[in-house]
Design a protein around this motif. Structure first.
Motif, mmCIF file in Angstrom:
data_model
loop_
_atom_site.group_PDB
_atom_site.id
_atom_site.type_symbol
_atom_site.label_atom_id
_atom_site.label_comp_id
_atom_site.label_asym_id
_atom_site.label_seq_id
_atom_site.Cartn_x
_atom_site.Cartn_y
_atom_site.Cartn_z
ATOM 1 N N ASP A 80 11.085 -32.738 13.659
ATOM 2 C CA ASP A 80 10.894 -32.999 15.086
ATOM 3 C C ASP A 80 9.962 -31.977 15.719
ATOM 4 O O ASP A 80 9.162 -32.302 16.603
ATOM 5 N N VAL A 83 6.330 -32.845 14.594
ATOM 6 C CA VAL A 83 5.794 -34.013 15.308
ATOM 7 C C VAL A 83 5.497 -33.671 16.760
ATOM 8 O O VAL A 83 4.453 -34.060 17.315
ATOM 9 N N THR A 86 2.099 -32.037 17.877
ATOM 10 C CA THR A 86 0.859 -32.804 17.961
ATOM 11 C C THR A 86 0.499 -33.139 19.397
ATOM 12 O O THR A 86 -0.667 -33.420 19.693
ATOM 13 N N ASP A 91 4.355 -39.100 20.144
ATOM 14 C CA ASP A 91 4.899 -38.113 19.212
ATOM 15 C C ASP A 91 6.164 -37.471 19.777
ATOM 16 O O ASP A 91 7.113 -37.195 19.034
ATOM 17 N N GLN A 94 8.946 -39.870 19.204
ATOM 18 C CA GLN A 94 9.365 -39.873 17.802
ATOM 19 C C GLN A 94 10.175 -38.624 17.475
ATOM 20 O O GLN A 94 11.161 -38.687 16.737
ATOM 21 N N SER A 126 2.682 -30.287 7.174
ATOM 22 C CA SER A 126 1.458 -31.043 7.467
ATOM 23 C C SER A 126 0.387 -30.858 6.404
ATOM 24 O O SER A 126 -0.611 -31.579 6.395
#
Length: 227
Positions: A80, A83, A86, A91, A94, A126
């Protein structure tokens, strides 16, 4: 003529066996009974093992606090967080879904183990899009096992499913019979357990899923942070 019964002597009273006084159990007999009960308990403990008597004491001495995994394990961070960094609104949504899923999974894991502290956390990186799920619960879990295989009987060098151990971490791996590179090894799960803690990594994706040594190291790192 008949005989009159009015002048006859009355019949003698019936004879009964003498009454035996009831013996009241004395204090000495009561103590003997208690001693016998204690002896029976001790013999039962011997049959099943001494921990049968002290198990409650052991359980109360185990750590009972909540479990909180670190934000980073190796090159991996909470999914979390990764994400959310970003920056997009989608995002952020999500990331919130990831938080909700991990929280609900933690509750279900705790329920499955009778309400003991438990946590589930998704990790990702990533750099190569690798990810995994980490779970931890404050109790003992069974060690993993696989069904017996005879690889030579089907012309294989290794069994397709096996358990390999790395300094106390047991990993279940799948050896692909159609590949010969490092990617032929698929890590299904790695776990370390004791009487007070179990840490497991599973649901692996990306390069990390082909390296059981790396996964075992991640389990150890999480273990050190949670023990």
């Amino acid at each position: 003529m008949y005989e009159s019964t009015s002048a006859a002597d009355p019949p003698p009273p019936p004879e009964y066996p003498p009454t035996v006084p009831h013996r009241v159990q004395g204090r000495g007999s009561l103590l003997v009974g208690i001693a016998g009960l204690i002896l029976g308990l001790l013999l039962g403990a011997t049959a099943v093992g001494v921990p049968w008597l002290v198990s409650r004491g052991d359980e109360s001495s185990r750590p009972a606090g909540p479990l909180s995994v670190p934000e980073r394990l190796g090159d991996f961070v909470h999914r979390d967080i990764a994400v959310a960094q970003t920056g997009g609104s989608a995002d952020a949504e999500q990331a919130a879904q990831f938080v909700k899923a991990d929280r609900k999974s933690s509750e279900w894991l705790s329920e499955a183990y009778g309400g003991v502290p438990a946590v589930v956390q998704g990790f990702t990186t990533s750099s190569d899009n690798s990810s995994f799920q980490l779970s931890a619960v404050r109790t003992l879990s069974p060690k993993p096992f696989v069904f017996y295989e005879d690889p030579k009987s089907i012309g294989l060098e290794k069994p397709q499913n096996e358990v390999v151990s790395f300094h106390g971490v047991d990993c279940v791996i799948y050896n692909s019979p159609t590949e010969s590179s490092d990617e032929s090894v698929y890590v299904l799960s790695c776990q370390r357990t004791s009487t007070a803690l179990t840490v497991q990594i599973r649901d692996l994706n990306g390069d990390v899923g082909h390296d059981p040594h790396q996964v075992a190291d991640l389990v150890d790192e999480a273990w050190d942070a949670l023990a």
